[in-house]
Scaffold this active site. Structure first.
Site, PDB file in Angstrom:
ATOM      1  N   GLU A 192       0.853  -1.186   0.000  1.00  0.00           N
ATOM      2  CA  GLU A 192       0.000   0.000   0.000  1.00  0.00           C
ATOM      3  C   GLU A 192       0.896   1.246   0.000  1.00  0.00           C
ATOM      4  O   GLU A 192       1.854   1.292   0.761  1.00  0.00           O
ATOM      5  CB  GLU A 192      -0.919   0.061   1.228  1.00  0.00           C
ATOM      6  CG  GLU A 192      -1.932   1.186   1.102  1.00  0.00           C
ATOM      7  CD  GLU A 192      -2.935   1.247   2.275  1.00  0.00           C
ATOM      8  OE1 GLU A 192      -2.771   0.475   3.233  1.00  0.00           O
ATOM      9  OE2 GLU A 192      -3.839   2.064   2.199  1.00  0.00           O
ATOM     10  N   GLY A 252       2.954   2.479  10.949  1.00  0.00           N
ATOM     11  CA  GLY A 252       2.647   1.666  12.133  1.00  0.00           C
ATOM     12  C   GLY A 252       2.464   0.196  11.810  1.00  0.00           C
ATOM     13  O   GLY A 252       3.095  -0.668  12.420  1.00  0.00           O
ATOM     14  N   ALA A 253       1.597  -0.104  10.856  1.00  0.00           N
ATOM     15  CA  ALA A 253       1.311  -1.496  10.542  1.00  0.00           C
ATOM     16  C   ALA A 253       0.504  -1.552   9.255  1.00  0.00           C
ATOM     17  O   ALA A 253       0.005  -0.526   8.784  1.00  0.00           O
ATOM     18  CB  ALA A 253       0.509  -2.146  11.667  1.00  0.00           C
ATOM     19  N   GLU A 307      -2.423  -3.948   6.904  1.00  0.00           N
ATOM     20  CA  GLU A 307      -3.490  -4.942   7.031  1.00  0.00           C
ATOM     21  C   GLU A 307      -3.516  -5.998   5.924  1.00  0.00           C
ATOM     22  O   GLU A 307      -4.583  -6.540   5.626  1.00  0.00           O
ATOM     23  CB  GLU A 307      -4.836  -4.212   7.038  1.00  0.00           C
ATOM     24  CG  GLU A 307      -5.240  -3.555   5.698  1.00  0.00           C
ATOM     25  CD  GLU A 307      -4.900  -2.080   5.563  1.00  0.00           C
ATOM     26  OE1 GLU A 307      -3.978  -1.610   6.258  1.00  0.00           O
ATOM     27  OE2 GLU A 307      -5.543  -1.392   4.748  1.00  0.00           O
ATOM     28  N   ASN A 308      -2.389  -6.344   5.296  1.00  0.00           N
ATOM     29  CA  ASN A 308      -2.375  -7.352   4.229  1.00  0.00           C
ATOM     30  C   ASN A 308      -3.245  -8.544   4.601  1.00  0.00           C
ATOM     31  O   ASN A 308      -3.187  -9.045   5.721  1.00  0.00           O
ATOM     32  CB  ASN A 308      -0.950  -7.840   3.994  1.00  0.00           C
ATOM     33  CG  ASN A 308       0.050  -6.723   3.990  1.00  0.00           C
ATOM     34  OD1 ASN A 308      -0.033  -5.839   3.168  1.00  0.00           O
ATOM     35  ND2 ASN A 308       0.959  -6.725   4.960  1.00  0.00           N
ATOM     36  N   HIS A 360      -6.959  -2.249  15.007  1.00  0.00           N
ATOM     37  CA  HIS A 360      -7.146  -1.501  13.758  1.00  0.00           C
ATOM     38  C   HIS A 360      -6.872  -2.392  12.547  1.00  0.00           C
ATOM     39  O   HIS A 360      -7.699  -2.490  11.637  1.00  0.00           O
ATOM     40  CB  HIS A 360      -6.221  -0.281  13.763  1.00  0.00           C
ATOM     41  CG  HIS A 360      -6.297   0.561  12.534  1.00  0.00           C
ATOM     42  ND1 HIS A 360      -7.064   1.696  12.449  1.00  0.00           N
ATOM     43  CD2 HIS A 360      -5.701   0.428  11.325  1.00  0.00           C
ATOM     44  CE1 HIS A 360      -6.940   2.224  11.252  1.00  0.00           C
ATOM     45  NE2 HIS A 360      -6.107   1.471  10.542  1.00  0.00           N
ATOM     46  N   GLU A 361      -5.728  -3.035  12.535  1.00  0.00           N
ATOM     47  CA  GLU A 361      -5.371  -3.846  11.356  1.00  0.00           C
ATOM     48  C   GLU A 361      -6.312  -5.037  11.229  1.00  0.00           C
ATOM     49  O   GLU A 361      -6.707  -5.414  10.133  1.00  0.00           O
ATOM     50  CB  GLU A 361      -3.909  -4.305  11.419  1.00  0.00           C
ATOM     51  CG  GLU A 361      -2.885  -3.186  11.611  1.00  0.00           C
ATOM     52  CD  GLU A 361      -3.024  -2.006  10.668  1.00  0.00           C
ATOM     53  OE1 GLU A 361      -3.509  -2.192   9.537  1.00  0.00           O
ATOM     54  OE2 GLU A 361      -2.670  -0.873  11.072  1.00  0.00           O
ATOM     55  N   GLU A 411     -10.041   3.997   6.016  1.00  0.00           N
ATOM     56  CA  GLU A 411      -9.247   4.449   7.161  1.00  0.00           C
ATOM     57  C   GLU A 411     -10.091   5.179   8.209  1.00  0.00           C
ATOM     58  O   GLU A 411      -9.951   4.925   9.403  1.00  0.00           O
ATOM     59  CB  GLU A 411      -8.060   5.305   6.705  1.00  0.00           C
ATOM     60  CG  GLU A 411      -7.018   4.529   5.885  1.00  0.00           C
ATOM     61  CD  GLU A 411      -6.452   3.295   6.592  1.00  0.00           C
ATOM     62  OE1 GLU A 411      -6.661   3.133   7.817  1.00  0.00           O
ATOM     63  OE2 GLU A 411      -5.805   2.469   5.913  1.00  0.00           O
TER      64      GLU A 411
HETATM   65 ZN    ZN Z   1      -5.726   1.658   8.571  1.00  0.00          ZN
END
Ligand code: ZN
Length: 872
Positions: free
Chosen positions: A131, A263-264, A266-267, A299-300, A322
């Site tokens: 992303e 931060g991270a 979400e794959n 969140h992820e 988001e």
């Molecule tokens: Zn997000």
């Protein structure tokens, strides 16, 4: 057709992709400098006479492209650039009328990929970040979010652990094959290979699916995964209970990576995290770290439905996933912890990041209409204001209307790539509400200002609300937005005259009428001679409230309002007045304010974490912002020293009470990260920080030596650093040299706690520290952020040395990692609030950056936007 016009991409130019990708087959042969990626795409044309455009960057084409086994002619996507710069175009004349196979093989070099986008290496492991547009650095592909396909991925490599999205379907010595049945856009593709160890668990979903849960880390770090795993399981359960959403694969993998731009990510089925948001132990992580880990894990995970199953049609719709996912993680955290404390913390972040952005040259719509580099739009506006918009929607339609709209959203749009129009339509269809005007929240930048006047004549009470939004860059004229205003009324003795009402201000002005004698009767009190309005309870809208409440009224609210947010807000606004008056007029802190603080602190009916928030003074940046809004020119140095003096004054006035709290709030027994214990520690550490100004440092030294947990050790360390204890800096460094995450805290704190006039020198010295590393974003951010965010008075030193230092390092980082360089450049976004000399100094640096050769698209766009005047 290329979608870039003079480098800019426009929402208005969206066109659907004229093909369907039925299946993607990838095979990776991993090698640090020559990884081979073979791709076989099954494609069905959906339209006549359309070229097939495939994006590609930094790829060496080794084989193909072949269509149904035959070589085809292709051209560069951009006729002025070679195919490895932007991609390739296959002429429609070469394209069959029915489903066909497209094959090719490319070579890439993950080891030299310091941009951390595409396939790269971090401390010996391979990982990906796709992303927004990283997949095009892996394979020629229609890398756009509205192209969704199932993927099969085979990985060949010598590493013991080989991961990709979906379920494992085969493995052997040196290879593994993964299949992800859920159609997904390429930005959710992920691959990881390395010598990793798993912390594992299992969970059964409400649909009866048995899911293997793994957190993959470097061997030795397994004992720091328990909290992240616990948060993950709670996230699974919460999304089932609150949104009716269950997980949909047999395995959920999380990998912790040290070199990561954000931060991270979400794959699908393979979340990749900055290790700072996974690894925690009481010895190394603070309460704040635990809270962030819980929120980001959630969140992820929540993206699996809001982002992955339903994704974005194009990147202009980024807030669709988001804003909603931030809102969902905020709801989750509120349920896991104290809702009141969470709300205040969320508002603090919103103001510190989003209001700041909205007030300057980078202000933009929650749904932007054009961009040059999409990575520059992962902003507080898209995330945080995007979440506030959803909170407002929920307030307007109520909890059950919200749930009905969300059920419809999942039902109607599962498997699709959607727009904000689709999102608002489910609310309209489920609740019958017209949201045409509400939609302005997505298309109008700037923070609305809400003014309130209370008019009392006899027993007739009129509350007049007005709104105004100032111009932002490119948007000189603003329309009224729909503002839900929660409010109540109090009598001066604190009795509630009117419980919370929801008024909806959708025009320039709204007049609310109340009969004071009826209200007093109902409350069982005599008609009071004045009424205290409690406005924007729960912070019901992301607006700036301009209400000239008297000091007396705010003291009433601070002591009595039933809504904890308004209570805290009254205290905060009193504190800001005190600090402003000292900065502007040299006043000393108002004794009635100090007394009111003492009363709140002594109130054992209030949560400790709430009391700690009331005790905390506004940040230096927050004060600069408030002063600028009131028409003054903020002086960062004066603000710094006034805040120091104000803290001294609090410590002096409330010393014995603080000393008592320090003892009373000690948490006996083993460290646990849950909210109650963390709240007690937050109040205890707030007390310590004030006490350490007058107590010869005894408490801080003891706590620092005791090393009970990182929350207390680090809080004590900050006190010692502030007092100039150089030994403490060396001791902490020697203790933690082996731990990169703790050392990031050390780098930041050493610069933040240095007196402003020496801060640039300290930061410069730390860039020569053997552990300073430009290419690891966490470390770069620790040092640069230590100055820009941790030491604003040092950053804004009148010599301009702080500006020069940051500009120098942005220019050094840019060729290696444009995304992080561009993000850090927002340190300059507030330039227009300062005096002419500082403005000139900042503009000189921005001009120097803009003129540098080979500037990235990322940094070039940011600097160009910041060089313009804030609202033209
Ligand atoms: Zn997000």
């Amino acid at each position: 057709m290329n979608d870039r016009k003079n480098g800019t991409i426009f929402l208005a130019n969206y066109t659907p992709f004229p093909f369907r990708i039925d299946h993607v087959d990838l095979a990776f042969h991993l090698h640090p400098t020559a990884t081979r990626v073979r791709g076989k795409l099954t494609i069905t044309p959906l339209a006549e006479a359309e070229d097939l455009d495939l994006f590609g960057e930094a790829l060496t084409l080794r084989h193909g492209p072949l269509i149904n086994g035959d070589e085809v002619i292709f051209e560069p996507l951009n006729p002025r650039l070679p195919p490895f710069a932007e991609g390739i175009r296959i002429d429609w004349a070469s394209i069959p009328k029915d489903t066909f196979e497209l094959e090719m093989e490319v070579e890439i070099a993950p080891q030299s990929n310091t941009a951390l986008e595409g396939l790269y290496m971090s401390k010996g492991m391979y990982c990906t970040q796709c992303e927004a547009e990283g997949f095009r650095k892996i394979m020629y592909y229609p890398d756009r979010p509205d192209v969704m396909a199932p993927f099969t991925v085979r990985v060949d490599g010598s590493h013991p652990v080989l991961l990709s999205n979906g379920n494992l379907v085969g493995q052997g010595d040196g290879w593994a094959e993964w299949h992800d049945p859920w159609p997904k856009p390429a930005y959710l593709f992920a691959l990881v290979a390395g010598d990793l160890a798993a912390f594992s668990d299992r969970i059964t979903t409400m649909e009866g699916r048995d899911v293997a849960l793994n957190i993959w880390v470097r061997p030795g770090d397994e004992d720091r995964c328990a909290y992240a795993m616990d948060a993950l399981k709670r996230s699974f359960i919460w999304d089932e209970e609150v949104y009716g959403r269950a997980y949909d694969l047999d395995v959920f993998n999380i990998v912790a990576v040290d070199d990561f731009n954000m931060g991270a990510m979400e794959n699908k089925g393979l979340n990749i995290f900055n290790s700072k948001y996974v690894l925690a132990s009481p010895e190394t992580a603070t309460d704040r770290d635990y809270e962030l880990i819980e929120g980001i894990i959630a969140h992820e995970y929540f993206h699996n439905w809001t982002g992955n199953r339903i994704t974005c049609r194009d990147w202009f719709q980024l807030c669709l996933k988001e804003g909603l996912t931030v809102f969902r993680d905020q709801q989750f955290s509120a349920d896991m912890r104290s809702p009141a404390v969470r709300r205040i913390e969320d508002v603090l972040t919103l103001r510190a990041r989003q209001f700041r952005e909205d007030a300057g040259p980078l202000a933009h719509n929650v749904r932007p209409e054009s961009y040059i580099e999409i990575n520059n739009f992962y902003t507080a506006t898209v995330y945080e204001k995007g979440a506030e918009i959803i909170a407002m929607l929920r307030r307007l339609v109520g909890a059950s209307g919200y749930r009905a709209a969300l059920d419809l959203y999942f039902d109607r749009h599962d498997g699709q790539a959607c727009t904000i129009e689709d999102w608002l339509r489910v609310f309209e269809d489920a609740t019958g509400r017209d949201l045409a005007q509400f939609k302005r929240w997505y298309s109008q930048a700037g923070t609305p200002r809400l003014t309130a006047h209370l008019d009392q004549s006899g027993t007739a009470l009129r509350l007049i609300l007005r709104q105004e939004t100032r111009p932002t860059p490119g948007q000189p004229d603003k329309e009224p937005v729909v503002i839900p205003v929660s409010y109540g009324l109090l009598a001066p003795d604190g009795t509630e005259l009117l419980p919370t009402q929801l008024a909806v201000l959708d025009g320039p002005e709204l007049v609310l009428e109340h009969d004071l004698s009826a209200l007093s009767d109902a409350a069982g009190i005599a008609v009071p001679d004045r009424v205290v309005p409690a406005l924007l309870r729960g912070f019901s809208a992301p607006v700036i409230l301009e209400h000239e409440a008297s000091r007396a009224d705010r003291l009433v609210l601070l002591a009595n309002d039933p809504d904890p947010f308004t209570r805290w807000e009254a205290g905060r606004s009193l504190a800001k007045d005190v600090v402003s008056a000292t900065v502007l007029e040299g006043d000393t802190p108002d004794p009635t304010w100090l007394e009111a603080l003492g009363t709140v602190l002594a109130d054992d009916g209030l949560e400790p974490a709430f009391r700690a928030l009331v005790l905390a003074l506004p940040s230096e940046d927050d004060m600069a912002d408030s002063l600028a809004r009131s028409g003054a020119v903020p002086d960062p140095t004066a603000i710094h020293w006034v805040l120091e003096e104000t803290k001294d004054a609090i410590a002096e006035a409330l010393g014995s009470q603080l000393a008592q709290l320090f003892e009373a709030m000690a948490v006996p027994g083993r460290y646990t990260p849950e909210a109650d214990a963390a709240g007690r520690r937050s109040l205890r550490m707030a007390a310590l920080s004030l006490l350490s100004r007058g107590d010869d440092g005894r408490r801080a030294r003891e706590l620092f030596a005791a090393q009970t947990n990182m929350t207390e050790e680090f809080a004590a360390f900050l006190c010692l650093l502030r007092a100039g204890d150089a030994d403490a800096a060396r001791t902490f460094e020697a203790r933690w040299r082996h731990d990169a995450l703790v050392m990031d805290k050390w780098f930041f704190a050493c610069i933040a706690q240095t007196p402003p006039d020496q801060a640039v020198a300290r930061a410069t010295a730390l860039t020569e520290h053997p552990d300073f590393d430009l290419t690891t974003p966490n470390r770069f951010r620790a040092v640069m952020g230590g100055l820009t965010a941790g030491n604003p008075a040092g950053f804004h030193d009148t010599s301009g040395a702080g500006y020069r230092f940051i500009a120098d390092w942005l220019l050094r980082l840019d060729p290696k990692n444009p995304q992080t360089a561009a993000r850090m450049s927002t340190a300059f976004e507030t330039w227009a609030r300062y005096d002419a000399d500082r403005q000139d100094l900042i503009q000189t640096e921005l001009t120097r950056i803009a003129g540098a050769p080979h500037l990235s698209r990322d940094l070039a766009e940011m600097v160009a936007r910041m060089r313009a005047a804030p609202a033209d």
